[in-house]
Write an enzyme that holds these catalytic residues in place. Structure first.
Site, PDB file in Angstrom:
ATOM      1  N   HIS A 139      81.392 156.670 180.320  1.00 44.55           N
ATOM      2  CA  HIS A 139      80.498 156.750 179.153  1.00 44.55           C
ATOM      3  C   HIS A 139      81.120 157.483 177.977  1.00 44.55           C
ATOM      4  O   HIS A 139      80.550 157.474 176.890  1.00 44.55           O
ATOM      5  CB  HIS A 139      79.190 157.444 179.570  1.00 44.55           C
ATOM      6  N   GLU A 191      76.671 158.853 176.774  1.00 43.33           N
ATOM      7  CA  GLU A 191      77.453 158.099 175.790  1.00 43.33           C
ATOM      8  C   GLU A 191      77.090 158.525 174.364  1.00 43.33           C
ATOM      9  O   GLU A 191      77.962 158.683 173.504  1.00 43.33           O
ATOM     10  CB  GLU A 191      77.214 156.590 175.965  1.00 43.33           C
ATOM     11  N   SER A 208      70.556 154.494 184.921  1.00 45.59           N
ATOM     12  CA  SER A 208      71.455 153.496 184.334  1.00 45.59           C
ATOM     13  C   SER A 208      70.727 152.777 183.203  1.00 45.59           C
ATOM     14  O   SER A 208      69.852 151.941 183.435  1.00 45.59           O
ATOM     15  CB  SER A 208      71.892 152.500 185.414  1.00 45.59           C
ATOM     16  N   SER A 234      76.770 148.636 186.442  1.00 43.66           N
ATOM     17  CA  SER A 234      77.402 149.650 187.295  1.00 43.66           C
ATOM     18  C   SER A 234      77.128 149.416 188.784  1.00 43.66           C
ATOM     19  O   SER A 234      77.318 150.319 189.596  1.00 43.66           O
ATOM     20  CB  SER A 234      76.894 151.041 186.891  1.00 43.66           C
TER      21      SER A 234
HETATM   22  O1  0O3 Z   1      75.122 153.503 179.908  1.00 42.40           O
HETATM   23  P1  0O3 Z   1      74.461 153.203 181.228  1.00 42.40           P
HETATM   24  O2  0O3 Z   1      73.457 154.267 181.566  1.00 42.40           O
HETATM   25  O3  0O3 Z   1      73.933 151.833 181.288  1.00 42.40           O
HETATM   26  O4  0O3 Z   1      75.649 153.371 182.270  1.00 42.40           O
HETATM   27  P2  0O3 Z   1      76.058 152.671 183.626  1.00 42.40           P
HETATM   28  O5  0O3 Z   1      74.903 152.260 184.432  1.00 42.40           O
HETATM   29  O6  0O3 Z   1      77.033 153.604 184.260  1.00 42.40           O
HETATM   30  O7  0O3 Z   1      76.802 151.333 183.208  1.00 42.40           O
HETATM   31  C1  0O3 Z   1      78.048 151.349 182.601  1.00 42.40           C
HETATM   32  C2  0O3 Z   1      77.951 151.487 181.131  1.00 42.40           C
HETATM   33  C3  0O3 Z   1      78.856 152.480 180.524  1.00 42.40           C
HETATM   34  C4  0O3 Z   1      79.754 153.151 181.200  1.00 42.40           C
HETATM   35  C5  0O3 Z   1      78.773 152.744 179.086  1.00 42.40           C
HETATM   36  O8  0O3 Z   1      78.726 151.589 178.355  1.00 42.40           O
END
Ligand code: 0O3
Ligand code: SF4
Length: 326
Positions: free
Chosen positions: A86, A138, A234, A279
């Protein structure tokens, strides 16, 4: 027995399986980064925050010797730490350097792209409206690139409180894993308020987020129930449930594992849609399909709306050394 009950009983049970679903290129790279770091350096390998937001992935890597920490000050001086997919703010890089940590950055290149945009527009002294979820890692990482230029806009209802210094120098950027439709609504409201609002140079909501939402939209109108495999933290997985229900699915649920499915969700259900967040390992989807098959949902029809071929190279520290041809 009423005619309606008879009709419901005779409706065939089937599964619609969304494609694409599951791992995106950035997650694939991030998970492999931790695995390769463990292979190369041995346990423990420290990881700042969850490498990706998936319980199964985190538990599996923990069993292999990864140690997940909240902050770099929990990592022993001089040890190896992996930064999650992220992304992190420059401040995190600074504190890691101050503790002489050996860092391996598993930030997805598409998140890094948004960081570069933020830096560029901050340099040009724009007010940057970062659409995203307050407190998400993020968003913390991206806004940390230029905190004095960036304000977070957490959805359409947050637009009212936005103020800028110069309405002719405003740009919006976004988190990569948002709902496309909700983000467009936020942008519409922002533009009502700031007609000269600039768009990002390219889409910040990434290809994988968009593709998974398009596939769910295609199947939702036919579904009595949509099961999304993914963890509660997520963002992109949670969005898939919302997109399903907003686009015609009669019901929608998020589960980490098949065992979390409540049999009552299947009462009177003929068509079940299944998908998974970016993910989520495919083995967990397989578990859900097996669970459904045991309850008579044996027919699986794929709903394919895009092909994905993108892959990213591993972080430099983990690439095989080049062999000289001389
Ligand atoms: O950002 P998100 O909460 O959806 O994260 P996940 O589930 O780990 O999915 C990958 C997305 C990511 C690393 C950032 O775009
Ligand atoms: Fe990268 Fe998109 Fe995957 Fe996030 S969801 S890790 S931005 S490819």
């Amino acid at each position: 027995m009423t005619p309606r009950t008879l009709e419901t009983m005779s409706e065939p049970k089937r599964v619609l399986l969304a494609e694409p679903r599951g791992y995106c290129a950035g997650v694939d790279r991030a998970v492999e980064t931790v695995e390769r770091a463990l292979d190369k350096h041995g346990a423990p390998v420290y990881v700042r925050k969850e490498i990706v937001h998936n319980r199964h992935v985190v538990d599996t890597l923990t069993e292999r010797g990864a140690v997940f920490v909240g902050e770099t000050d929990e990592v022993p001086e001089g040890a190896i730490v992996v930064f999650s997919a992220h992304g992190v703010s420059p401040e995190v890089h600074r504190t890691a350097a101050a503790r002489s940590l050996k860092t391996i950055d598993a930030t997805c290149p598409l998140v890094t792209k948004v960081h570069q945009e933020a830096k560029r527009f901050a340099r040009d002294d724009y007010d940057i409206l970062l659409i995203g979820h307050e407190g998400h890692e993020e968003v913390e990482g991206t806004s940390g690139e230029a905190p004095e230029h960036i304000q977070i806009v957490d959805g359409p209802d947050s637009v009212d409180k936005v103020t800028v210094r110069d309405e002719s120098k405003v740009i919006w950027l976004s988190q990569t894993t948002l709902s496309v439709d909700e983000t467009m609504e936020t942008v519409r409201r922002l533009r009502e308020k700031f007609p000269l609002l600039n768009d990002p140079p390219s889409d910040d909501i990434c290809y994988a987020t968009q593709n998974r939402q398009v596939a769910v939209k295609a199947m939702a109108p036919q579904c009595d129930l949509v099961i999304v495999v993914g963890s509660k933290n997520s963002s992109n997985s949670v969005r898939l449930v919302e997109v399903a229900v907003q686009n015609g699915a009669k019901d929608g649920h998020l589960v980490d594992y098949a065992r979390e499915i409540d049999d009552s969700w299947l009462d009177g259900v003929s068509t079940v849609g299944v998908t998974s967040g970016a993910s989520v390992p495919e083995v967990l989807v397989r578990g859900v399909l097996d669970y459904l098959a045991e309850r008579g949902y044996n027919t699986v029809e794929k709903v394919n709306t895009a092909e994905e071929t993108l892959t990213f190279a591993l972080p430099r520290e983990l690439r095989p050394a080049r062999t000289s041809s001389k």
